[in-house]
Motif scaffolding. Structure first.
Motif, PDB file in Angstrom:
ATOM      1  N   UNK B 232       0.841  -1.198   0.000  1.00  8.60           N
ATOM      2  CA  UNK B 232       0.000   0.000   0.000  1.00  8.60           C
ATOM      3  C   UNK B 232       0.878   1.251   0.000  1.00  8.60           C
ATOM      4  N   UNK B 233       1.969   1.227   0.798  1.00 10.08           N
ATOM      5  CA  UNK B 233       2.893   2.357   0.809  1.00 10.08           C
ATOM      6  C   UNK B 233       3.523   2.527  -0.566  1.00 10.08           C
ATOM      7  N   UNK B 234       3.767   1.401  -1.255  1.00 12.19           N
ATOM      8  CA  UNK B 234       4.313   1.453  -2.615  1.00 12.19           C
ATOM      9  C   UNK B 234       3.333   2.120  -3.580  1.00 12.19           C
ATOM     10  N   UNK B 235       2.055   1.760  -3.465  1.00 12.55           N
ATOM     11  CA  UNK B 235       1.039   2.381  -4.327  1.00 12.55           C
ATOM     12  C   UNK B 235       0.947   3.882  -4.034  1.00 12.55           C
ATOM     13  N   UNK B 236       0.968   4.219  -2.745  1.00 11.70           N
ATOM     14  CA  UNK B 236       0.925   5.630  -2.360  1.00 11.70           C
ATOM     15  C   UNK B 236       2.149   6.368  -2.895  1.00 11.70           C
ATOM     16  N   UNK B 237       3.306   5.692  -2.861  1.00  7.42           N
ATOM     17  CA  UNK B 237       4.532   6.286  -3.403  1.00  7.42           C
ATOM     18  C   UNK B 237       4.419   6.536  -4.894  1.00  7.42           C
ATOM     19  N   UNK B 238       3.790   5.579  -5.587  1.00 12.13           N
ATOM     20  CA  UNK B 238       3.567   5.721  -7.027  1.00 12.13           C
ATOM     21  C   UNK B 238       2.686   6.951  -7.316  1.00 12.13           C
ATOM     22  N   UNK B 239       1.597   7.061  -6.551  1.00 12.74           N
ATOM     23  CA  UNK B 239       0.686   8.189  -6.754  1.00 12.74           C
ATOM     24  C   UNK B 239       1.417   9.512  -6.508  1.00 12.74           C
ATOM     25  N   UNK B 240       2.163   9.547  -5.402  1.00 15.59           N
ATOM     26  CA  UNK B 240       2.875  10.766  -5.028  1.00 15.59           C
ATOM     27  C   UNK B 240       3.873  11.172  -6.117  1.00 15.59           C
ATOM     28  N   UNK B 241       4.664  10.187  -6.553  1.00 18.87           N
ATOM     29  CA  UNK B 241       5.684  10.426  -7.578  1.00 18.87           C
ATOM     30  C   UNK B 241       5.050  10.946  -8.867  1.00 18.87           C
ATOM     31  N   UNK B 242       3.964  10.290  -9.274  1.00 13.65           N
ATOM     32  CA  UNK B 242       3.327  10.674 -10.533  1.00 13.65           C
ATOM     33  C   UNK B 242       2.693  12.062 -10.445  1.00 13.65           C
ATOM     34  N   UNK B 243       2.176  12.387  -9.261  1.00 20.63           N
ATOM     35  CA  UNK B 243       1.536  13.693  -9.087  1.00 20.63           C
ATOM     36  C   UNK B 243       2.532  14.826  -9.220  1.00 20.63           C
ATOM     37  N   UNK B 244       3.697  14.666  -8.566  1.00 23.38           N
ATOM     38  CA  UNK B 244       4.677  15.758  -8.561  1.00 23.38           C
ATOM     39  C   UNK B 244       5.705  15.599  -9.687  1.00 23.38           C
ATOM     40  N   UNK B 245       5.551  14.524 -10.484  1.00 27.88           N
ATOM     41  CA  UNK B 245       6.463  14.274 -11.598  1.00 27.88           C
ATOM     42  C   UNK B 245       7.914  14.198 -11.138  1.00 27.88           C
ATOM     43  N   UNK B 246       8.127  13.556  -9.985  1.00 29.53           N
ATOM     44  CA  UNK B 246       9.484  13.417  -9.465  1.00 29.53           C
ATOM     45  C   UNK B 246       9.540  12.338  -8.391  1.00 29.53           C
TER      46      UNK B 246
END
Lengths: 246, 329
Positions: B232-246
């Motif tokens: 779940x933390x990995x999915x959240x990390x994916x969302x975060x990364x994609x949102x800020x493009x970094x």
């Protein structure tokens, strides 16, 4: 027919030897009383049968097959059930789920999605079991923590009897009960015997033991001290075996 | 009356829909009450774009809080959620940007990094017998440090389009992370409330000895729960990364606080045995509304941390107060 055979079972916790080479056989459909002082090793011995504890030495054979190394779930599915002194119930889960705990039937939701716990079936079958036992439970969907001690006892018994066991171990099943409820549990043990189910009864109440057991086994300090048919022993004998006066 | 029995009393708070789904009615009051206050205080609050912003912010926290819900309702704890989020976002960005892998591989790397951290947590808790509090607190430091080492302490920019779409895409005008959150929520709700895995999770949290006695493999189940939480933390990390493009090594700092708070407000029993994804979604929305509202009111972000911390303490206090009252009755 021999149902359960324990040979040379030993168990220690750290430097304390709780079981020291126990040999015991249980016949199918028999009722065996297991007595002994606190710390004699009764509960530990029973937990080596259910698989909660592994043995340090010795073997356990059930229905002719070695089960010494099997986990508790596997032993349960072969027909060994235990009603624990503390009842081992999940207090926030409802009555029906407790009865089916660890054995929830599943189906496909809408014929498609796998792994769906069939709650309707759990409720129906749990209700049937409660009715068969003649237990009075306000609702099958009530969390177990709401129920009285006697009602919780009924749930624990229902869980042990729902899956057609061959051997039922009861650890002090009457300790927390009122007189009328005790009578009910003793009747139940007789009924189990009639149905060909073996029972091991641990109790401090020798009256109960002498009322329903065919045979009385005494443990003292991790050793099997006496093993006699009911007709060949007396309450005085048993007490002196327990305290080590004989 | 025993601790467990009083906990059972609490669980009858209120039910919505299926009886396996507990939602504390108080949490709905808090959500609507808080929203009403914010709507009065700020004219922007109820605008569609702002409501979508709240959903967007709740998505990351919500997915983390789902991980927290599973672990806490099994009477475990995962303090490493926020750090693992940061680690997995860095791993995903490195895979895509530095290694030049196609974006689906970067997604897989993100999720695998999260699950791997959770797997390590589970091994240490169940096999080495170290308390979950210590293991996951240690992982909080390790995962964060590792993220900083891998990224050399700097955010990794320039992700492929496919990845960025997962964070910034807006099918039907709704941000992609909201769809991801809802998809994850539906799946995890099904698992927690309607499968044997979920039933055993709650049973272990309720009474571990009883679960073991009925043949449930407690150690193996716990290992799976921690791995799941890491995922779940990995999915959240994916969302975060994609949102800020970094891939930002400081991403998700202190998010475990917000995620655990969301789970607890949503009705997860801090001592195990009860939890629902529907409740946790409401909890995550409360967190989103709180943060968004404070932003709109131009409250300095430092105060937000204080507010969330206070809400966590208050939620647990009220829960225990209620239990004591039920006991006294």
């Amino acid at each position: 027919m021999t149902l359960l055979e324990i040979e040379g079972v030993s168990k220690s916790f750290g430097s304390v030897d709780v079981l020291r080479g126990i040999d015991l056989t249980i016949e199918a459909g028999s009722v065996t009383g297991l007595v002994g002082d606190n710390g004699a090793g009764k509960s530990t011995l029973m937990k080596t049968i259910t698989g909660i504890y592994s043995v340090d030495d010795g073997t356990v054979t059930f229905n002719g097959e070695p089960i010494t190394d099997l986990p508790p779930g596997e032993r349960r599915s072969r027909g060994i059930e235990m009603i624990y002194q503390d009842l081992a119930l999940a207090k926030q889960q409802d009555v029906a789920n407790n009865i089916f705990l660890g054995r929830e039937p599943v189906k496909r939701l809408w014929g498609l999605i796998p792994g769906y716990v069939d709650k309707a079936r759990i409720d129906t079958e749990a209700q049937q079991m409660i009715d068969r036992l003649g237990a009075k439970i306000p609702s099958i969907n009530r969390p177990v923590g709401y129920l009285s001690g006697g009602q919780q006892q009924s749930v624990a018994i229902a869980r042990a009897l729902t899956f057609e066991p061959k051997l039922v171990i009861m650890d002090e099943p009457t300790a927390a009960l009122a007189v009328r409820e005790v009578e009910h549990v003793l009747d139940l043990i007789r009924q189990l015997q009639k149905d060909g189910i073996a029972v091991i009864l641990i109790s401090h109440r020798l009256n109960d033991i002498f009322e329903v057991c065919d045979r009385i086994v005494v443990l003292r300090q991790g050793r099997l001290i006496a093993d006699d048919p009911r007709g060949e022993t007396s309450m005085n004998d048993v007490v002196s075996h327990i305290v080590g006066a004989a | 009356m025993s601790e467990n029995a009083s906990a059972a009393r609490r669980s009858r708070s209120w039910t919505l829909g299926a009886r396996s789904t507990y939602v504390r009615i108080e949490s709905l009051f808090v959500l609507f009450g808080l929203s009403a206050i914010m709507a009065v205080l700020s004219p922007y609050f109820l605008q569609t774009s702002n409501l979508l912003n709240i959903l967007l912010a709740s998505a990351t926290i919500g997915v983390l809080a789902i991980g927290a819900t599973y672990v806490i309702s099994s009477a475990g704890l995962d303090l490493s959620l926020g750090s693992v989020l940061g680690l997995s976002s860095v791993v995903g960005a490195v895979t895509a940007e530095r290694l030049g892998m196609p974006w689906p591989l970067a997604v897989a790397a993100c999720l695998a990094a999260g699950a791997a951290a959770g797997w390590v947590n589970g091994q240490l808790v169940t096999r080495a017998g170290i308390p979950a509090f210590i293991v996951t607190l240690g992982m909080l430091g390790i995962a964060r440090g590792l993220a900083l080492v891998i990224s050399d302490g700097r955010a990794i920019y320039g992700l492929p389009e496919g990845l960025v779409y997962l964070g910034q895409g807006r099918p039907f005008g709704v941000p992609m992370p909201v769809f991801i959150f809802i998809g994850v929520a539906i799946l995890t709700h099904y698992i927690l409330s309607h499968t044997r895995f979920g039933a055993h999770t709650l049973a272990i949290g309720d009474n571990e000895a009883a679960a073991r006695a009925t043949g449930i493999r407690v150690g193996r189940h716990r290992r799976r729960l921690y791995t799941f939480s890491g995922l779940m933390a990995g999915i959240a990390g994916l969302i975060f990364m994609a949102r800020v493009n970094a891939g930002d090594p400081t991403a998700g700092l202190n998010y475990e606080l917000t995620a655990i708070t969301a789970a607890i407000i949503g009705g997860t029993n801090l001592f195990g045995g009860r939890g629902s994804i529907l409740g946790t979604m409401i909890g995550a929305l409360i967190m989103g509304v709180l943060q968004n509202g404070l932003n709109l009111l131009a409250v300095q972000s430092y105060y937000q941390q204080m507010a969330i911390g206070a809400v966590l303490i208050l939620a647990v206090f009220l829960d225990q107060w209620q239990a004591r009252r039920a006991q006294a009755r």
